[in-house]
Design an enzyme around this catalytic site. Structure first.
Site, mmCIF file in Angstrom:
data_model
loop_
_atom_site.group_PDB
_atom_site.id
_atom_site.type_symbol
_atom_site.label_atom_id
_atom_site.label_comp_id
_atom_site.label_asym_id
_atom_site.label_seq_id
_atom_site.Cartn_x
_atom_site.Cartn_y
_atom_site.Cartn_z
ATOM 1 N N SER A 145 0.827 -1.200 0.000
ATOM 2 C CA SER A 145 0.000 0.000 0.000
ATOM 3 C C SER A 145 0.869 1.260 0.000
ATOM 4 C CB SER A 145 -0.959 -0.061 1.194
ATOM 5 O OG SER A 145 -2.009 0.832 1.003
ATOM 6 N N ASP A 221 -10.103 -5.625 -3.034
ATOM 7 C CA ASP A 221 -9.438 -4.642 -2.178
ATOM 8 C C ASP A 221 -10.369 -3.439 -1.995
ATOM 9 O OD1 ASP A 221 -7.793 -2.470 -1.295
ATOM 10 O OD2 ASP A 221 -6.034 -3.522 -2.064
ATOM 11 N N HIS A 253 -7.414 -5.993 1.147
ATOM 12 C CA HIS A 253 -6.194 -5.197 1.354
ATOM 13 C C HIS A 253 -5.418 -5.639 2.592
ATOM 14 C CE1 HIS A 253 -4.017 -1.562 0.177
ATOM 15 N NE2 HIS A 253 -3.953 -1.172 1.433
HETATM 16 N N1 LIG Z 1 -7.554 2.638 9.417
HETATM 17 C C1 LIG Z 1 -7.821 2.831 8.056
HETATM 18 C C2 LIG Z 1 -6.963 2.010 7.099
HETATM 19 C C3 LIG Z 1 -5.680 1.532 7.655
HETATM 20 C C4 LIG Z 1 -5.140 0.370 6.862
HETATM 21 O O1 LIG Z 1 -5.836 -0.421 6.280
HETATM 22 N N2 LIG Z 1 -3.819 0.296 6.830
HETATM 23 C C5 LIG Z 1 -3.192 -0.747 6.065
HETATM 24 C C6 LIG Z 1 -2.327 -0.110 5.039
HETATM 25 S S1 LIG Z 1 -3.310 0.958 4.018
HETATM 26 C C7 LIG Z 1 -2.205 1.756 3.015
HETATM 27 O O2 LIG Z 1 -1.147 2.137 3.260
HETATM 28 C C8 LIG Z 1 -2.403 -1.623 6.999
HETATM 29 O O3 LIG Z 1 -1.450 -2.238 6.619
HETATM 30 N N3 LIG Z 1 -2.836 -1.684 8.252
HETATM 31 C C9 LIG Z 1 -2.132 -2.384 9.306
HETATM 32 C C10 LIG Z 1 -2.594 -3.780 9.563
HETATM 33 O O4 LIG Z 1 -1.958 -4.432 10.419
HETATM 34 O O5 LIG Z 1 -3.539 -4.265 8.922
HETATM 35 C C11 LIG Z 1 -9.264 2.504 7.788
HETATM 36 O O6 LIG Z 1 -9.758 1.669 8.546
HETATM 37 O O7 LIG Z 1 -9.816 3.015 6.815
#
Ligand SMILES: N[C@@H](CCC(=O)N[C@@H](CSC=O)C(=O)NCC(=O)O)C(=O)O
Length: 278
Positions: A145, A221, A253
């Site tokens: 991401s 995604d 995602h």
């Molecule tokens: N909190 C947000 C979205 C946060 C999210 O999904 N972060 C992803 C990366 S998104 C792009 O850079 C991530 O890797 N989160 C960490 C995990 O451990 O999953 C929302 O809910 O919209």
């Protein structure tokens, strides 16, 4: 450099360390996985850049990379996604400020003093890893991401520093996305000409890449409209850039998606990092 923890993992060592960063002006934490082969001699390095809201820990604990790194004899570095701590600017939104460094050097206040993740990953942490761990000068880079954006943009701008490149559901056209425009405007200012250096689709169209590129993207995604894989596909087609873009049916995602394809990416990098030098 200070050791926070070291744990035996698949015959190697999963370590977490911190150090005082000159680039970011704060103490930074990072993780390094050393495979068992590192006990016999230096091994190549794969950088994994994480996404929004992450620290060094998310991919280290949920990505499942270590078993593949142990099989292929590759070290993995997991940096943090931004500076953090006293005096570091932040925003209420999860996608700006702490946990959302976007792997660039900010030029605008209040971000400019600490948000220098581009220099941090490309120069400072690389130097520290190179001098502190048994690794070769062969480096690959990947990420998820926002981290996929970081991997692609840093490698495309510095092709001599990386011998292999891949990404998981990367933000590939941030200058045309709400995951990019807000952040570039805050960190770099409103002159969009300065944004192009941080847009993988533009960079690929301008300069290409010396190798082939692997990208995995889930078809389910929830953020796909923000990631804009079609822009990278078009740039790659126009540039005749060897690229494997896999649209993985039904995947979202999350780190369940990353973990599913982690083995393919580690092998992709290991094959290229361990190939005979031309
Ligand atoms: N909190 C947000 C979205 C946060 C999210 O999904 N972060 C992803 C990366 S998104 C792009 O850079 C991530 O890797 N989160 C960490 C995990 O451990 O999953 C929302 O809910 O919209």
């Amino acid at each position: 450099m200070r050791k926070i923890s070291e744990n035996r993992c698949y015959g190697g060592i999963q370590g977490v360390y911190s150090h005082q960063s000159e680039a970011c002006g704060v103490e930074m934490t990072f993780a390094v996985y050393l495979p068992p082969q590192a006990e016999q001699g230096p091994v190549p390095v794969l950088w994994y850049l994480s996404g929004l809201t992450c620290t060094h820990e998310n991919a280290m604990t949920k990505g499942g990379f270590q078993c593949h790194a142990a099989r292929h004899g590759v070290a993995i570095v997991f940096p943090d996604t931004s500076p953090r701590g006293d005096g570091v600017a932040d925003d209420e939104a999860y996608d700006l400020g702490i946990g959302a460094g976007f792997y660039l050097n900010a030029t605008q206040g209040p971000w400019e003093p600490h948000f220098r993740m581009y220099d941090y990953v490309l120069e400072e942490l690389r130097g520290l890893v190179q001098e502190s761990f048994p690794v070769t000068d062969r480096h690959g880079i990947t990420g998820h991401s926002m981290g996929g954006h970081g991997a692609l943009t840093i490698a495309l701008r510095n092709p001599s520093r990386y011998q292999s490149l891949s990404a998981f559901s990367p933000i590939v056209n941030p200058s045309q996305s709400d995951w990019g425009r807000k952040q570039f405007s805050a960190y770099l200012g409103d002159d969009e000409a300065t944004w192009a250096q941080h847009d993988a689709s533009i960079l690929l169209g301008e300069s290409g890449w010396h190798g082939d590129i692997l990208i995995d993207q889930g078809t389910d995604d929830q953020f796909i409209d923000l990631l804009r894989p079609q822009a990278f596909a078009e740039a790659a087609s126009l540039r005749r850039q060897p690229t494997v873009l896999r649209l993985q049916k039904g995947y979202d995602h999350s780190y369940f998606f990353v973990a599913t394809f982690a083995g393919d990416h580690v092998k992709w990098h290991a094959d290229r990092l361990k190939a005979e030098r031309p």
